[in-house]
Scaffold this active site. Structure first.
Site, mmCIF file in Angstrom:
data_model
loop_
_atom_site.group_PDB
_atom_site.id
_atom_site.type_symbol
_atom_site.label_atom_id
_atom_site.label_comp_id
_atom_site.label_asym_id
_atom_site.label_seq_id
_atom_site.Cartn_x
_atom_site.Cartn_y
_atom_site.Cartn_z
ATOM 1 N N THR A 57 45.203 54.434 64.887
ATOM 2 C CA THR A 57 44.564 53.241 64.305
ATOM 3 C C THR A 57 44.775 53.176 62.802
ATOM 4 O O THR A 57 45.005 52.099 62.240
ATOM 5 C CB THR A 57 43.046 53.268 64.598
ATOM 6 N N THR A 112 42.744 58.835 66.734
ATOM 7 C CA THR A 112 41.524 59.628 66.967
ATOM 8 C C THR A 112 41.338 60.013 68.437
ATOM 9 O O THR A 112 40.625 60.964 68.736
ATOM 10 C CB THR A 112 40.264 58.861 66.505
HETATM 11 N N1 ASP Z 1 43.920 54.419 70.223
HETATM 12 C C1 ASP Z 1 43.929 54.949 68.866
HETATM 13 C C2 ASP Z 1 44.722 56.238 68.864
HETATM 14 O O1 ASP Z 1 44.223 57.248 69.272
HETATM 15 C C3 ASP Z 1 42.548 55.165 68.382
HETATM 16 C C4 ASP Z 1 42.414 55.649 66.966
HETATM 17 O O2 ASP Z 1 43.341 56.075 66.314
HETATM 18 O O3 ASP Z 1 41.254 55.605 66.456
HETATM 19 O O4 ASP Z 1 45.864 56.239 68.472
#
Ligand code: ASP
Length: 334
Positions: free
Chosen positions: A13, A86
Site C-alpha cells: 500500500t 502490511t
Molecule cells: N494489500 C496490501 C499489501 O499487503 C496491504 C498493505 O500494504 O497495507 O501489499
C-alpha cells in the site's frame, strides 16, 4: 559521519496508486524517498526496487531475493529499510529473522495502511521513523517499525486491517518506541558478530491447519501427500481432539511414523501454548513427541520451519533447531 542506508522497495500500500480496479503498487523506491524530505539531515539513502507487488502475492522465494540484495550490499551500508505490504509483512519479518541471523546492522521492515502520495497517510511517518531508527546506535537485527513501535522481527502480528496501529508485538515487549523524531530504546542488545549468518535455502513445505469443532482427521493424510511439516493450530494452551466421533490421534500416529513433522501451536494470540496442562495435550505430546511452539507467533512458527527444513531432514536436528531462540522468538520452554 552520516549513516548510509539502503532502501529496498517491494511494493505494498505504501507504494500504491488508486486505479479503477483498486490500489496497485506503482510508486518506485526513488519516488518513495521524495516523500520524506529531511532525512538527508541524518543519513544518505540509496534506493533499489526488487519487487513491486501487493504482498498478497508474496512467495517464500522472494524472501531469498531480499536476502541476496542485503548480502550483496551488506558491507556498503550501515542499515537497511525494506518497504513492504502490511498483509504478509509479519511473515517476511519472521522469515528474514531466520535467513539473516545476528545482524549488528539493523534490517527494518516497514509499510503503511495508506499510500504515501495521499494528503493524510501514515506512510511518510513510518518511512521517516524507519530511516531514523536505522541510524540509531541501539538498532540491530531484523525488526519491524510501524506506528511508532519497533517490534522484533519474530514477534510481529498484523492485528488491525485498517487502523494505523496495525501491528502488535506478541508475547514480547516492543524493542523501542519512536515519537516526534525521538527514539526511546527499551531493550538493548549486544554480542553481535561482525558479519551475520546468511541462509540461502528454505523449503516451503509447511501447512498450517486450524482446528474447528467437527473438523475431520482424514484431512491430515490429504495434507501429508503434499507437505513435510504440519502445524496444528489448536485451542487454548493446546490439545488434540481424541473423541471417538473424530479421533486425530491415530492419524497423527500414522504421520509421525511416515516421518512428517508435527508442530502444535494455539489459535489464541496472547500467552502461547503449554500442552502439559491438560490431558488432551499432554498425552498427545508425550506419545508422539510433538514439537510445541509455546510463546512463538504462528508467523514465526511457519517461517522457522521453512528455514529449518531448508537446512536438514533429521527429526532430532529439526527439534533442537526449533527450540533454539533466534531473534527473541521463543522464550517459554519446559
Ligand atoms: N494489500 C496490501 C499489501 O499487503 C496491504 C498493505 O500494504 O497495507 O501489499
Amino acid at each position: 559521519m552520516k549513516k548510509k542506508i539502503l532502501l529496498i522497495a517491494t511494493g505494498g500500500t505504501i507504494a500504491s496508486k488508486r486505479l479503477e480496479d483498486g490500489l496497485t503498487p506503482l510508486i518506485s523506491s526513488k519516488e518513495l524517498l521524495q516523500y520524506v524530505p529531511g532525512v538527508e539531515q541524518f543519513c544518505t539513502v540509496d534506493a533499489i526496487q526488487i519487487l513491486n507487488i501487493d504482498s498478497t502475492n508474496l512467495q517464500p522465494e522472494y524472501w531469498l531475493d531480499i536476502v541476496e540484495a542485503i548480502k550483496t550490499h551488506y558491507c556498503d551500508y550501515d542499515g537497511f529499510v525494506i518497504c513492504h505490504g502490511t498483509d504478509t509483512m509479519a511473515y517476511t519479518a519472521a522469515a528474514l529473522s531466520y535467513l539473516i541471523q545476528n545482524s549488528a546492522k539493523p534490517i527494518i521492515i516497514t509499510g503503511a495502511q495508506k499510500p504515501i502520495d495521499l494528503d493524510v497517510t501514515d506512510a511518510r511517518t513510518n518511512l521517516y521513523d524507519s530511516l531514523l531508527y536505522a541510524c540509531h546506535p541501539s538498532a540491530h537485527r531484523v525488526c519491524l517499525v510501524f506506528d511508532g513501535q519497533v517490534i522484533a522481527g519474530t514477534r510481529a502480528r498484523k492485528v488491525r486491517s485498517k487502523s494505523y496501529n496495525a501491528f502488535e508485538s506478541i508475547n514480547y515487549p516492543p524493542l523501542a518506541t519512536i515519537h516526534d523524531g525521538r527514539v526511546i530504546q527499551y531493550i538493548h542488545d549486544s554480542n553481535f558478530t561482525s558479519y551475520p549468518a546468511f541462509y540461502e535455502t528454505i523449503r516451503p513445505s509447511v501447512f498450517l491447519l486450524k482446528l474447528v469443532p467437527g473438523i475431520s482427521p482424514d484431512i491430515l493424510s490429504v495434507i501429508a501427500q503434499q507437505y513435510d511439516a504440519i502445524i496444528i493450530e489448536s485451542y487454548g494452551v493446546g490439545g488434540i481432539p481424541s473423541d471417538s466421533k473424530r479421533d486425530f490421534l491415530s492419524e497423527i500416529d500414522r504421520l509421525v511414523n511416515m516421518g512428517k513433522i508435527i508442530v502444535m501451536t494455539t489459535q489464541v494470540m496472547h500467552e502461547g501454548s503449554d500442552m502439559n496442562v491438560y490431558a488432551v495435550g499432554h498425552v498427545a505430546k508425550e506419545r508422539y513427541g510433538l514439537i510445541e511452539s509455546f510463546d512463538m507467533t504462528t508467523e514465526a512458527t511457519v517461517t522457522k520451519l521453512m528455514w529449518i527444513l531448508g537446512q536438514t531432514d533429521n527429526p532430532q536436528t529439526i527439534k533442537s533447531m526449533f527450540y533454539t531462540t533466534i531473534n527473541c522468538d521463543i522464550l517459554f520452554q519446559e
